[in-house]
Design a protein around this motif. Structure first.
Motif, short mmCIF file in Angstrom:
data_model
loop_
_atom_site.label_atom_id
_atom_site.label_comp_id
_atom_site.label_asym_id
_atom_site.label_seq_id
_atom_site.Cartn_x
_atom_site.Cartn_y
_atom_site.Cartn_z
N MET A 115 78.84 69.09 31.13
CA MET A 115 77.68 68.39 31.67
C MET A 115 77.48 67.09 30.90
O MET A 115 78.07 66.87 29.84
N LYS A 116 76.65 66.23 31.47
CA LYS A 116 76.24 65.00 30.80
C LYS A 116 74.76 65.14 30.42
O LYS A 116 74.03 65.96 30.97
N LEU A 117 74.35 64.34 29.46
CA LEU A 117 72.93 64.18 29.15
C LEU A 117 72.61 62.71 29.41
O LEU A 117 72.86 61.85 28.55
N LEU A 118 72.12 62.41 30.60
CA LEU A 118 71.92 61.03 31.01
C LEU A 118 70.53 60.52 30.62
O LEU A 118 69.54 61.23 30.74
N HIS A 119 70.51 59.26 30.19
CA HIS A 119 69.25 58.63 29.80
C HIS A 119 68.34 58.48 31.02
O HIS A 119 68.77 58.02 32.07
N LEU A 120 67.10 58.90 30.86
CA LEU A 120 66.09 58.75 31.91
C LEU A 120 65.10 57.68 31.47
O LEU A 120 64.37 57.88 30.50
N CYS A 155 78.48 60.46 20.32
CA CYS A 155 77.30 61.16 20.81
C CYS A 155 76.02 60.61 20.19
O CYS A 155 76.01 60.16 19.03
N THR A 156 74.97 60.62 20.97
CA THR A 156 73.66 60.18 20.49
C THR A 156 72.93 61.35 19.83
O THR A 156 72.75 62.39 20.46
N PRO A 157 72.52 61.22 18.56
CA PRO A 157 71.79 62.32 17.92
C PRO A 157 70.46 62.59 18.63
O PRO A 157 69.80 61.67 19.11
N MET A 158 70.08 63.85 18.68
CA MET A 158 68.81 64.26 19.31
C MET A 158 67.89 64.85 18.26
O MET A 158 68.33 65.60 17.39
N ASP A 159 66.62 64.54 18.38
CA ASP A 159 65.62 65.19 17.52
C ASP A 159 65.28 66.58 18.06
O ASP A 159 65.14 67.54 17.30
N VAL A 160 65.14 66.66 19.37
CA VAL A 160 64.72 67.90 20.03
C VAL A 160 65.53 68.08 21.30
O VAL A 160 65.78 67.12 22.03
N LEU A 161 65.95 69.32 21.56
CA LEU A 161 66.59 69.65 22.83
C LEU A 161 65.80 70.78 23.47
O LEU A 161 65.74 71.89 22.93
N VAL A 162 65.17 70.49 24.61
CA VAL A 162 64.41 71.49 25.35
C VAL A 162 65.35 72.14 26.35
O VAL A 162 65.89 71.48 27.24
N MET A 163 65.56 73.44 26.18
CA MET A 163 66.59 74.16 26.93
C MET A 163 66.00 75.12 27.95
O MET A 163 65.01 75.79 27.67
N LEU A 186 75.86 71.81 22.92
CA LEU A 186 75.34 71.97 21.56
C LEU A 186 76.43 71.76 20.52
O LEU A 186 76.18 71.21 19.45
N SER A 187 77.62 72.23 20.83
CA SER A 187 78.73 72.03 19.90
C SER A 187 78.97 70.54 19.65
O SER A 187 79.14 70.10 18.51
N LYS A 188 78.93 69.75 20.71
CA LYS A 188 79.11 68.29 20.58
C LYS A 188 77.96 67.67 19.80
O LYS A 188 78.18 66.81 18.93
N LEU A 189 76.74 68.08 20.10
CA LEU A 189 75.58 67.50 19.42
C LEU A 189 75.55 67.85 17.94
O LEU A 189 75.17 67.02 17.11
N ARG A 190 75.96 69.07 17.61
CA ARG A 190 76.00 69.46 16.20
C ARG A 190 77.07 68.67 15.44
O ARG A 190 76.84 68.23 14.31
N GLU A 191 78.23 68.52 16.04
CA GLU A 191 79.30 67.74 15.41
C GLU A 191 78.86 66.29 15.21
O GLU A 191 79.11 65.69 14.15
N PRO A 200 70.86 68.54 13.18
CA PRO A 200 71.08 68.88 14.59
C PRO A 200 69.74 68.97 15.31
O PRO A 200 68.69 69.08 14.67
N PRO A 201 69.74 68.92 16.63
CA PRO A 201 68.46 68.95 17.35
C PRO A 201 67.73 70.27 17.15
O PRO A 201 68.35 71.33 17.03
N LEU A 202 66.42 70.17 17.08
CA LEU A 202 65.58 71.37 17.10
C LEU A 202 65.67 71.94 18.52
O LEU A 202 65.45 71.23 19.50
N LEU A 203 66.00 73.21 18.63
CA LEU A 203 66.19 73.83 19.93
C LEU A 203 64.89 74.50 20.38
O LEU A 203 64.36 75.37 19.69
N VAL A 204 64.42 74.10 21.55
CA VAL A 204 63.13 74.55 22.05
C VAL A 204 63.31 75.16 23.44
O VAL A 204 63.99 74.58 24.30
N ALA A 205 62.73 76.33 23.66
CA ALA A 205 62.78 76.98 24.96
C ALA A 205 61.37 77.04 25.54
O ALA A 205 60.39 77.22 24.81
N LEU A 206 61.29 76.90 26.87
CA LEU A 206 60.03 77.05 27.59
C LEU A 206 60.13 78.31 28.43
O LEU A 206 61.11 78.50 29.15
#
Length: 249
Positions: A115-120, A155-163, A186-191, A200-206
């Motif tokens: 997947m991609k994480l596209l800028h909004l 890759c662009t570092p993330m502060d938070v990833l809402v999953m 997540l593997s790409k973002l951690r690397e 690495p991004p803080l992983l947040v679930a809703l």
């Protein structure tokens, strides 16, 4: 939810911790996941649109007032799919954009967990895409330039990833839908975080209350989340979350 599946998972996890990873225990975990997914899908189907709207609004309020949201500048946030009965993230995306945060949203590329994480850049950039009408950003910005993909090198570092996910528990264990897209991302973002000197991004679930299980079955590759946000509050699930926000609700 799914008491038998949960008990089976506990026996499986106990075997693995005592005797190491065995093919039998892995099979048990796999079956426990299937059983729990079925139970959670059935529970979600029982929710009315009014219940989902009320819980989604409360979850959004809990999230946007959480310390980690306020302090973040770059976030990955999924766009909810009504057909999958996911927590509505539109208010969260709007709040983040209004606050000047840089937001990236997932777009599935293929069936190989890519997947991609596209800028909004604005909510009006989201359009319904076939076949399921899932809202995705247009491939290009209004000036015609290609939209930035946070997972493209570098890759662009993330502060938070809402999953998103199908089920969660209070320890942060997450049951996805089996596609493996977030595992690969997540593997790409951690690397990327490690190579660029970032956390690495803080992983947040809703999660709707119907998505909370007593104990989610997991195996070795499953990533737990740091925080689970429900309509009733913010649950800190990891040492990182507890250390960063000791006074969080």
């Amino acid at each position: 939810f799914c008491h038998q599946a949960v008990q089976l998972a506990r026996r499986s996890i106990s075997k693995r911790s005592t005797h190491g990873i065995m093919s039998a225990s892995l099979d048990e975990v796999k079956q426990a996941k299937v059983d729990l997914r079925n139970a959670l899908r059935a529970a979600l189907k029982q929710l009315t649109k009014e219940q989902m709207a009320q819980e989604s609004a409360a979850i959004a309020q809990q999230l946007v007032h959480a310390p980690f949201f306020s302090s973040s500048s770059t976030l990955g946030i999924y766009v909810h799919c009504e057909r999958l009965r996911e927590v509505d993230t539109a208010p969260v995306l709007s709040a983040a954009l209004d606050a000047g945060k840089k937001c990236f949203v997932p777009v599935v590329v293929d069936k190989s967990s890519n997947m991609k994480l596209l800028h909004l850049d604005c909510m009006s950039s989201l359009v319904a895409m076939p076949p399921f009408g899932i809202m995705e950003p247009t491939p290009a910005y209004s000036d015609g330039s290609p939209r930035h993909d946070a997972l493209a090198e570098p890759c662009t570092p993330m502060d938070v990833l809402v999953m998103p996910g199908l089920g969660f528990d209070a320890a942060g264990r997450r049951l996805g839908r089996g596609g493996g897209y977030y595992d690969k991302a997540l593997s790409k973002l951690r690397e990327a975080a490690s190579s660029q000197g970032h956390q690495p991004p803080l992983l947040v679930a809703l999660a709707f209350q119907a998505q909370m299980a007593e104990c989610v079955p997991v195996d070795d590759h499953d990533e737990p989340v740091d925080v689970v946000v429900t309509a009733s509050g913010v649950m800190r699930c990891s040492d990182r979350a507890h250390a960063a926000w000791p006074e969080a609700a």
